[in-house]
Design an enzyme around this catalytic site. Structure first.
Site, short mmCIF file in Angstrom:
data_model
loop_
_atom_site.label_atom_id
_atom_site.label_comp_id
_atom_site.label_asym_id
_atom_site.label_seq_id
_atom_site.Cartn_x
_atom_site.Cartn_y
_atom_site.Cartn_z
N GLU A 58 -3.88 -3.14 0.87
CA GLU A 58 -4.21 -4.31 1.95
C GLU A 58 -5.18 -4.15 3.10
O GLU A 58 -5.71 -5.54 3.26
CB GLU A 58 -2.90 -4.23 2.34
CG GLU A 58 -1.82 -4.46 1.10
CD GLU A 58 -0.34 -3.91 2.09
OE1 GLU A 58 -0.17 -3.12 2.49
OE2 GLU A 58 0.60 -5.37 2.20
N VAL B 241 -4.66 2.46 0.93
CA VAL B 241 -5.59 1.33 0.54
C VAL B 241 -5.75 -0.17 0.19
O VAL B 241 -6.74 -0.46 0.19
CB VAL B 241 -7.27 2.32 -0.25
CG1 VAL B 241 -7.30 3.86 0.41
CG2 VAL B 241 -6.27 2.60 -1.46
N SER C 257 1.09 -1.40 -0.16
CA SER C 257 0.19 -0.12 -0.20
C SER C 257 0.82 1.21 0.13
O SER C 257 0.50 2.35 0.30
CB SER C 257 -0.60 -0.04 0.94
OG SER C 257 -1.31 -1.28 1.12
#
Lengths: 765, 281
Positions: free
Chosen positions: A724, A722, A535
């Site tokens: 994971e 956003v 991420s």
């Protein structure tokens, strides 16, 4: 209304047209003239000594151009097995031929003489003294023995006092734990906070369970593929479907002893990665070796079957977990002992076991984790590595406690959740976080507080936390003489990150999104960029892009100041032009005019540069609620509702964010309900999509996404990673919903129909 | 894939002669064969396409009986209103095969000739009492569908014999097929159960139960059928029929599920298909 015009908008992806028209170039589309086809020769046994490898027959096959083995690897790093294979499908050699069928036939003609050894594939069997050993006889102590051994070592070091009685007592105590001498251990990880024994003693309720999570594959659409071309000067070009070209460059350099500048890695459009496409993996080195040997380009492309037997999937694990709480619902202690299946090598994200602590105030915590060798391929990252497994155990058990106390599972979680300033067990203080807001948002959206369930229906809730990583990156931005903007960087586009970078730069330079184009360079041309995973991209490249755009912005104002003969303080860039503040009549100069003007200035063209490596990140929460219906006759589960909220900090592109939430949630659902790599006596037995089931759109209702925005102080516009978080709670969400529906818990994933029927029978059905 | 010779005969006699050679395989829709050839589990030296032979496809209705050409696409079987109305279990079975794209290629003849015990059309054909027409260079013959299979992948077809047609006699008044699976679509049958019944004033005059993936070949549950004939369907009878059907199942345990689970599901799904078939009758 938002103060922004491009960020925060659901703009179409920069690569939308090339993706939907099929123009995007994936790894398997690369076909340089004269290219040969490589094929890896793989072990037919899961555990065996290699007596001999004879390539002479294969070399005689017409069309075969080269065969390489470990003898061709100058650094000696294990690329091919030599004297022993540790899993079915382990590479032993590689063949290059003029045709893929010839390469395959030649691979079959390489004669391997095996001395077959006993196989171990279950972690709980692998730690036993009776288990076959993969890497020798070394042992590690289990948690109790480890505690005692530490005391013995400490006392032995104190030479000034006589501790012999105490040491003898402790040595005798060691004997009480004969089962805690573990074999085949690849790694260990331990954390502790407070005193768990005291915590359990003070608890009114203590629950203890064992959870089993299977090994799953990332199942990216595009199997691993590399094309390598070594020219006569020794310069190597590699086309790779990868999350990080720069790591491949250094990996090849290290393994083959070639200078970095002699290697150029070109990242191709990625057909999914999910963590499985990091660094040098499986196909890269064989392709380079074969190209060096033949002087021709060589493509090595894995089949789906090869992906399953020799991919680097997510580790399965067994987690024994124990939690104590008061009758009022305060969690006092939690203890976990995890055995992670790391396969033939070490790895397996065992450190993620700490995530059993969740986002709760747990004053006493003890976590012991071991990586265990088995006769399987090694593992790699998969979307929030290790977190879904640990959180499945933690969040499942939380529901068991809530049920025994008689508390609503959402209220129980809210009551124990950490807030800003609370101490993270075995960690530091929490920054400003949005845990409660995120859970409340999903509960409200799902209608949790007045939920209804018919017979055989149930509701489940769970939360999962994850903090994005960050890493180095560089971005250049140029403003041209027609006012258009061009971005240049070296980061692989994953999940629409090029779109996000373009939005940020358009926002700062106040130009329409359509005036910005973005180009990714190869490792020869682009500034260094960290791999696209963990991420990190929005956080890292978003910040980098901002810096580059701000640098260009500064140059634009300076040029305008020169051109308009005004002080910079009286100038403002808006709507694609520099305006003189409060001028009457209005006075401005467009970006195009400034771009053209710049070419004849002393300072030259408008080029902004951004370089960034790290800033502290902020944790993000994903909270999910599922409503399911279980058929008690067949054990089949149908999902009626699946609602997912997530604290994303700030949604730079809400459409992309929703896509991430939906994708992660569906992958979590699949892990909970159907995905599982299965192993028989000689390795993986479901190496294909017939018996390794990934869900289709018919299996799920639309995932409803709820975006929560609690800004991250260091994220671009407050954004958090956003990609994971959304997979982290879903395993437990599904398991908790099934438990609610049938009244009995399935503790071993996936929750297949047969297990539900068995669970119902054990519960007296 | 290994090299092979490809033939496109235009007559059955020609096809039969080619197919009588060793290491020959017939190509109908190709959805099983081509996958097998790519995986090297099938290595034919000659592949004989049936696509250029006229008269092998299509569904025709004559009075009460329906005839389905072996080369009829599974999708056509699924969508045929005659089959949906009169042999619902067969249409439902056809709708369970793969994806729409697969069903647009796959043929009913291929699904049956492949002789997988888990084939989705086989239970529906069993309860339809289908006759299988077979042609070869030596002439034609016909066998009942429940006599066609001899083992997994094995049939009574002699070298050179080609399935040309399935003939379904007068239909039962209600039938139903249920496939036990994990995924909603595009899954293989863990087991498949079809039931077909005729009713006279609430009394079952005839009942047929077909079971897939519970034995080396698809089978009929004749004991259960006998229990049902001449009786009204009560809860007790339903339970007896389910148990009797489970008793004839001799499934294996494999990576999909255990033999025990398959047997239990025969019981559960026999009861469900019977109930639905009676409701439709």
């Amino acid at each position: 209304m938002s103060e922004y015009t491009v960020v925060g908008q659901k703009v179409a992806r920069v690569d939308a047209v090339e993706k939907v028209t099929g123009a995007a170039q994936y790894g398997a589309d690369v076909h340089p003239p004269g290219m040969l086809y490589g094929k890896i020769v793989r072990s037919k046994h899961a555990h065996a000594n290699i007596r001999s490898i004879d390539t002479s027959e294969a070399e005689k096959l017409p069309g075969v151009r080269a065969i390489v083995t470990q003898d061709d690897v100058p650094s000696g790093r294990r690329v091919f097995a030599t004297d022993k294979v540790l899993y079915l499908g382990e590479p032993l050699a590689a063949v290059a031929a003029t045709d893929p069928d010839v390469a395959e036939e030649a691979a079959e003609l390489v004669k391997i003489e095996y001395e077959v050894l006993p196989v171990v594939q279950d972690v709980m069997e692998a730690i036993q003294p009776s288990a076959p050993r993969l890497h020798g006889d070394a042992t590690k102590d289990g948690p109790n023995r480890r505690g005692i051994s530490t005391q013995i070592r400490r006392l032995s070091r104190d030479k000034e006092n006589d501790h012999s009685d105490e040491i003898s007592r402790l040595e005798a105590a060691l004997e009480e734990y004969p089962d805690e001498v573990y074999y085949n251990i690849s790694a260990e990880s331990h954390s502790e906070a407070g005193d768990v024994e005291k915590g359990f003693a003070e608890s009114d309720i203590v629950v203890e369970d064992t959870y089993v999570i299977p090994r799953v594959h990332q199942t990216y659409m595009e199997p691993h593929v590399s094309v390598a071309s070594a020219d006569s000067s020794g310069k190597i070009t590699v086309w790779a479907s990868t999350q990080g070209p720069f790591a491949i460059r250094s990996g090849i350099a290290g393994t083959l002893g070639i200078p970095l500048t002699q290697i150029n890695v070109i990242g191709t459009t990625m057909g999914g990665g999910f963590g499985g496409r990091f660094g040098v993996i499986i196909t890269h080195i064989p392709a380079v070796l074969l190209s060096q040997k033949t002087g021709r380009p060589v493509r090595v492309q894995m089949t789906r079957e090869e992906e399953f037997i020799d991919g680097r999937p997510a580790p399965g694990c067994v987690i024994k977990i124990k939690t104590g709480a008061t009758n009022e619902g305060h969690i006092l202690a939690r203890e976990a002992l995890a055995f992670w299946d790391s396969g033939s090598v070490s790895g397996a994200s065992i450190g993620s076991t700490i995530r059993v602590r969740g986002v709760y105030k747990i004053p006493n915590l003890k976590v012991d984790a071991y990586g265990v060798h088995t006769n399987k391929s090694g593992t790699a990252a998969y979307r929030a590595p290790g977190a879904p497994q640990a959180i499945f155990a933690g969040e499942s058990q939380l529901d068991e406690i809530a049920e025994r106390i008689g508390m609503d599972p959402v209220k129980f979680r809210l009551m124990n959740m950490r807030e800003e300033g609370d101490l993270v067990p075995a960690g530091a203080e929490e920054p400003k976080v949005g845990y409660k807001e995120t859970l409340e948002a999903v509960a409200d959206a799902a209608g949790w507080w007045d939920r209804e369930a018919e017979e055989n229906q149930g509701w489940g809730v769970a939360v999962g936390d994850w903090t994005n990583g960050c890493g180095p990156g560089g971005v250049y931005v140029s403003v041209h003489e027609d006012g258009s903007v061009r971005i240049f960087h070296g980061s692989m586009d994953i999940t629409g990150t090029d779109t996000m970078i373009s939005q940020i730069i358009a926002e700062i330079l106040t130009v329409p999104y359509g005036n910005v184009t973005i180009r990714r360079g190869d490792t020869d041309s682009a500034p260094y960029s960290t791999g696209s995973g963990g991420s990190v991209v929005t956080f890292t490249m978003g910040n980098t892009a901002k810096l580059a755009a701000e640098d260009a912005h500064q140059r634009i104002l300076e040029l305008a100041s020169e051109r308009l003969n005004m002080n910079v303080d009286n100038l403002e860039l808006k709507e694609g032009a520099v305006h003189v503040v409060s001028a009457d009549p209005p006075k401005s100069i467009s970006l195009g005019e400034l771009g053209a003007y710049s070419l004849s200035t002393t300072g030259g063209p408008i080029v902004g540069k951004g370089s960034f490596a790290r800033q502290p990140s902020t944790p993000a929460l994903a909270a999910q609620i599922a409503k399911v219906e279980v058929d008690p006759g067949t054990g089949r589960t149908r999902v009626l509702k699946l609602i997912a909220s997530q604290d994303v900090g700030y949604a730079i592109n809400p459409m992309a964010v929703e896509g991430q939430i939906e994708g992660g949630t569906v992958q979590g659902y699949a892990w909970a309900m159907m995905e599982e790599m299965q192993y028989g006596e000689n390795g993986n037995v479901n190496p294909g999509f017939v018996d390794y089931r990934v869900p289709t759109s018919a299996d799920l209702p639309t995932v409803e996404s709820v975006i929560v925005e609690v800004p991250a102080p260091n994220g671009p516009y407050g954004a958090k990673g956003v990609g994971e978080p959304p997979i982290t709670p879903t395993l437990a969400t599904m398991a908790n919903a099934v438990k609610d529906a049938i009244g009995v818990r399935v503790t071993e994933l996936p929750i297949k129909p047969e297990k539900v029927v068995q669970a119902l029978k054990s519960n007296g059905h | 894939m290994k090299g092979f010779e490809f033939f496109e005969p235009t007559t059955l006699a020609e096809a039969s002669q080619l197919f009588a050679q060793e290491h020959a395989q017939l190509l109908a829709g190709g959805t099983d064969l081509v996958i097998g050839m790519k995986a090297l589990t099938e290595t034919p030296q000659s592949v004989i396409s049936l696509q250029k032979i006229p008269g092998l496809d299509g569904i025709t209705t004559e009075g009460d009986s329906i005839s389905i050409g072996a080369m009829t696409k599974v999708r056509e079987v699924e969508l045929s209103s005659d089959i949906q109305n009169h042999h619902t279990a067969l249409a439902e079975g056809a709708s369970e095969i793969g994806s729409v794209q697969i069903r647009n290629l796959a043929t009913i003849g291929g699904n049956i000739a492949h002789a997988s015990p888990a084939a989705d059309t086989v239970a529906g054909l069993l309860v339809a009492d289908a006759q299988v027409d077979i042609a070869s260079a030596d002439g034609e013959r016909s066998v009942a569908i429940d006599e066609l299979f001899t083992g997994p992948g094995q049939t009574v077809l002699a070298p050179g014999e080609i399935i040309t047609r399935f003939r379904l006699p007068s239909p039962a008044s209600g039938s139903h097929y249920i496939k036990h699976k994990i995924r909603e679509v595009m899954d293989l049958a863990f087991i498949g159960v079809a039931a077909a019944v005729n009713l006279d004033n609430g009394t079952i005059t005839d009942a047929r139960i077909g079971l897939a993936a519970v034995a080396p070949t698809p089978i009929r549950a004749t004991e259960a059928e006998n229990l049902l004939r001449g009786n009204e369907l009560t809860a007790e009878l339903l339970q007896q029929a389910g148990e009797a059907a489970a008793a004839v199942a001799s499934p294996i345990s494999d990576l999909r599920c255990s033999a025990e689970h398959r047997k239990e599901m025969v019981d559960v799904l026999t009861r469900r298909t019977l109930q639905e078939a009676v409701a439709r009758a």
